[in-house]
Design an enzyme around this catalytic site. Structure first.
Site, PDB file in Angstrom:
ATOM      1  N   GLU A  93      39.736  10.472  56.358  1.00 58.97           N
ATOM      2  CA  GLU A  93      41.131  10.146  56.182  1.00 58.97           C
ATOM      3  C   GLU A  93      41.912  10.439  57.447  1.00 58.97           C
ATOM      4  O   GLU A  93      41.525  11.296  58.229  1.00 58.97           O
ATOM      5  CB  GLU A  93      41.715  10.934  55.025  1.00 58.97           C
ATOM      6  CG  GLU A  93      41.433  12.403  55.095  1.00 58.97           C
ATOM      7  CD  GLU A  93      41.756  13.070  53.771  1.00 58.97           C
ATOM      8  OE1 GLU A  93      42.822  13.688  53.707  1.00 58.97           O
ATOM      9  OE2 GLU A  93      40.962  12.957  52.837  1.00 58.97           O
ATOM     10  N   CYS A 106      47.213  12.128  62.810  1.00 61.70           N
ATOM     11  CA  CYS A 106      46.449  13.317  62.451  1.00 61.70           C
ATOM     12  C   CYS A 106      45.019  12.868  62.157  1.00 61.70           C
ATOM     13  O   CYS A 106      44.793  12.067  61.256  1.00 61.70           O
ATOM     14  CB  CYS A 106      47.085  13.957  61.227  1.00 61.70           C
ATOM     15  SG  CYS A 106      46.164  15.369  60.609  1.00 61.70           S
ATOM     16  N   CYS A 113      33.814  20.371  55.539  1.00 56.23           N
ATOM     17  CA  CYS A 113      34.052  21.518  56.423  1.00 56.23           C
ATOM     18  C   CYS A 113      33.223  22.691  55.942  1.00 56.23           C
ATOM     19  O   CYS A 113      33.026  22.881  54.753  1.00 56.23           O
ATOM     20  CB  CYS A 113      35.538  21.895  56.412  1.00 56.23           C
ATOM     21  SG  CYS A 113      35.941  23.209  57.584  1.00 56.23           S
ATOM     22  N   CYS A 117      37.766  27.798  53.413  1.00 56.93           N
ATOM     23  CA  CYS A 117      39.045  28.460  53.149  1.00 56.93           C
ATOM     24  C   CYS A 117      39.446  28.248  51.682  1.00 56.93           C
ATOM     25  O   CYS A 117      39.291  27.151  51.139  1.00 56.93           O
ATOM     26  CB  CYS A 117      40.127  27.919  54.078  1.00 56.93           C
ATOM     27  SG  CYS A 117      39.717  28.158  55.812  1.00 56.93           S
ATOM     28  N   CYS A 120      41.978  25.246  50.703  1.00 54.64           N
ATOM     29  CA  CYS A 120      41.884  23.935  51.350  1.00 54.64           C
ATOM     30  C   CYS A 120      40.940  22.996  50.614  1.00 54.64           C
ATOM     31  O   CYS A 120      39.855  23.385  50.187  1.00 54.64           O
ATOM     32  CB  CYS A 120      41.414  24.129  52.790  1.00 54.64           C
ATOM     33  SG  CYS A 120      41.124  22.589  53.665  1.00 54.64           S
ATOM     34  N   CYS A 334      44.149  17.350  54.696  1.00 54.50           N
ATOM     35  CA  CYS A 334      43.194  18.415  54.420  1.00 54.50           C
ATOM     36  C   CYS A 334      42.229  18.084  53.313  1.00 54.50           C
ATOM     37  O   CYS A 334      41.811  18.943  52.560  1.00 54.50           O
ATOM     38  CB  CYS A 334      43.925  19.709  54.145  1.00 54.50           C
ATOM     39  SG  CYS A 334      44.562  20.362  55.672  1.00 54.50           S
TER      40      CYS A 334
HETATM   41  N1  SAH Z   1      40.193  23.297  60.368  1.00 55.13           N
HETATM   42  C1  SAH Z   1      41.368  23.400  61.144  1.00 55.13           C
HETATM   43  C2  SAH Z   1      42.182  22.120  61.196  1.00 55.13           C
HETATM   44  C3  SAH Z   1      42.340  21.346  59.931  1.00 55.13           C
HETATM   45  S1  SAH Z   1      43.292  22.031  58.642  1.00 55.13           S
HETATM   46  C4  SAH Z   1      42.212  24.544  60.681  1.00 55.13           C
HETATM   47  O1  SAH Z   1      41.925  25.115  59.644  1.00 55.13           O
HETATM   48  O2  SAH Z   1      43.122  24.900  61.406  1.00 55.13           O
HETATM   49  C5  SAH Z   1      44.974  21.753  59.164  1.00 55.13           C
HETATM   50  C6  SAH Z   1      45.946  22.816  58.644  1.00 55.13           C
HETATM   51  O3  SAH Z   1      46.214  22.674  57.243  1.00 55.13           O
HETATM   52  C7  SAH Z   1      45.445  24.233  58.820  1.00 55.13           C
HETATM   53  O4  SAH Z   1      46.478  25.052  59.304  1.00 55.13           O
HETATM   54  C8  SAH Z   1      45.069  24.608  57.400  1.00 55.13           C
HETATM   55  O5  SAH Z   1      45.000  25.987  57.230  1.00 55.13           O
HETATM   56  C9  SAH Z   1      46.156  23.939  56.613  1.00 55.13           C
HETATM   57  N2  SAH Z   1      45.890  23.794  55.185  1.00 55.13           N
HETATM   58  C10 SAH Z   1      44.721  23.573  54.564  1.00 55.13           C
HETATM   59  N3  SAH Z   1      44.885  23.488  53.232  1.00 55.13           N
HETATM   60  C11 SAH Z   1      46.191  23.661  52.993  1.00 55.13           C
HETATM   61  C12 SAH Z   1      46.986  23.684  51.810  1.00 55.13           C
HETATM   62  N4  SAH Z   1      46.446  23.538  50.598  1.00 55.13           N
HETATM   63  N5  SAH Z   1      48.310  23.879  51.943  1.00 55.13           N
HETATM   64  C13 SAH Z   1      48.862  24.031  53.173  1.00 55.13           C
HETATM   65  N6  SAH Z   1      48.175  24.026  54.319  1.00 55.13           N
HETATM   66  C14 SAH Z   1      46.850  23.844  54.235  1.00 55.13           C
HETATM   67 FE1  SF4 Z   2      38.099  23.828  57.130  1.00 59.79          FE
HETATM   68 FE2  SF4 Z   2      40.215  23.499  55.588  1.00 59.79          FE
HETATM   69 FE3  SF4 Z   2      39.602  25.931  56.491  1.00 59.79          FE
HETATM   70 FE4  SF4 Z   2      40.548  24.066  58.199  1.00 59.79          FE
HETATM   71  S1  SF4 Z   2      41.648  24.984  56.468  1.00 59.79           S
HETATM   72  S2  SF4 Z   2      38.815  25.444  58.492  1.00 59.79           S
HETATM   73  S3  SF4 Z   2      39.656  22.219  57.304  1.00 59.79           S
HETATM   74  S4  SF4 Z   2      38.362  24.695  55.062  1.00 59.79           S
END
Ligand code: SAH
Ligand code: SF4
Length: 347
Positions: A93, A106, A113, A117, A120, A334
């Site tokens: 996406e 973006c 991934c 986290c 996410c 995400c």
């Molecule tokens: N993997 C990298 C980049 C992709 S995620 C990273 O983690 O930085 C892009 C951003 O979206 C990151 O700051 C991530 O922590 C945030 N993110 C992921 N899931 C989210 C959610 N449910 N609500 C808000 N931000 C989120």
């Molecule tokens: Fe991976 Fe989502 Fe964590 Fe970014 S926020 S490192 S995309 S699991």
């Protein structure tokens, strides 16, 4: 013989391939221009190239392209979201946002991934595979072709952890900033990482002028390790040391991302602790009202708590913004888009 991924090659590599095939140097210049400036999706579109040569190129190379599976246009603003399908059946996406200063895209750097986290959606189906440089570029080229416009800024904030696909992401950056290609300056590119500390130092060694975004989301190890497993490998102090070094060496302001989750990381104590921890680091703090992911169970913090958090950080001397949720960039970027299979209004 497997066909070579021509879009992932830099100009030197493409030139030496062509040389081996006995082609004159100007052919490499022409083809590179078609691929990276005009962003064509096939050799047949290269109108200054003979049919014979097109056939030869088709025999040896493949032009990777993202096929648009779905396209959504936001009702509120001009945000466009694409769901692309890849030749191996995977989905990707990407989102194009229409800002006052130009179009920002973006992009995703992996399918799925590994980082896991807790909040996410990207990692829900686990890690599938790395994206090639051409597949990261392809997201931009397909969007430009479809929208008929030029993208001027890039954020690597889609699905995946860019620093876990280091070499391909570095090649992508080289190609996208190449003056013979799209020529997007590093100052117009942001890379977001969950905090793979050794790779932050590797990035520093490359001496690029890009903006580093760090997904911090917690002021201490106790909270961060609960929501971000990466913290068990490199803790908050190690991460912030790397950030400080990065800021000191590049004089570039680091952007800390902080997703606000009710009862998890949004108390005034958290804000005070964060304010102290970030003292002395050239940075900007971006508070993100967390997107609620049904499978993950966290709730977004209240507006009041977010405002209060912001005030405490500002009083500690930091610059803070609260990210708009309107364009639903995070929502899309995400992994939620891929998961929800587009519930929004389809164009
Ligand atoms: N993997 C990298 C980049 C992709 S995620 C990273 O983690 O930085 C892009 C951003 O979206 C990151 O700051 C991530 O922590 C945030 N993110 C992921 N899931 C989210 C959610 N449910 N609500 C808000 N931000 C989120
Ligand atoms: Fe991976 Fe989502 Fe964590 Fe970014 S926020 S490192 S995309 S699991």
């Amino acid at each position: 013989m497997e066909k070579k991924d021509i879009v992932s090659m830099n100009f030197e590599e493409l030139s030496s391939e062509f040389k081996e095939m006995g082609l004159p140097k100007f052919r490499a210049t022409q083809v590179y221009d078609w691929l990276h400036k005009k962003c064509v999706a096939s050799f047949e579109e290269m109108t200054n190239i003979s049919k014979d040569l097109i056939a030869k190129l088709n025999d040896n190379f493949v032009i990777f392209t993202c096929a648009i599976e779905k396209k959504l246009v936001s009702r509120y603003d001009n945000t466009v979201k694409y769901l692309y399908s890849l030749p191996d059946g995977e989905y990707l996406e990407c989102v194009v946002m229409d800002y006052k200063y130009g179009h920002t895209i973006c992009v995703s750097t992996q399918v799925g991934c590994k980082m896991g986290c807790a909040f996410c959606a990207s990692g829900i189906g686990g890690f599938k595979r790395q994206l090639a440089p051409s597949e990261i570029l392809g997201q931009i080229y397909a969007a430009q072709r479809d929208l008929g416009l030029r993208i001027s800024r890039i954020v690597l904030m889609g699905m995946g952890e860019p620093l876990d696909n280091f070499d391909n992401v570095m090649r992508f950056l080289e190609l996208v900033s190449d003056e013979k290609g799209l020529n997007i300056g590093m100052r117009h590119i942001s890379l977001s990482t969950s905090g793979i500390v050794p790779r932050i130092y590797d990035l520093l060694d490359r001496d690029l002028q890009l903006t580093l975004s760090v997904s911090l989301h917690a002021p201490n190890d106790e909270i961060r390790s609960k929501i971000m497993p990466v913290n068990k490998s490199w803790n908050v102090d190690e991460l912030l040391r790397a950030c400080k070094t990065y800021g000191d060496k590049t004089s570039r302001r680091i952007s800390f991302e902080y997703a606000m989750m009710k009862g998890v990381n949004d108390t005034p104590e958290c804000a005070r602790e964060l304010g102290v921890k970030l003292k002395g680091i050239l940075c900007h703090i971006n508070l993100i009202p967390a997107n609620e992911v049904p499978e993950k169970g966290h709730e977004r913090s209240s507006d009041n708590d977010i405002q209060n958090f912001k005030k405490i950080l500002e009083r500690a001397g930091h610059t803070v913004t609260i990210r708009r949720t309107l364009g639903s960039d995070i929502n899309a970027s995400c992994g939620q888009l891929r998961r929800e299979k587009m519930k929004e209004d389809i164009e």
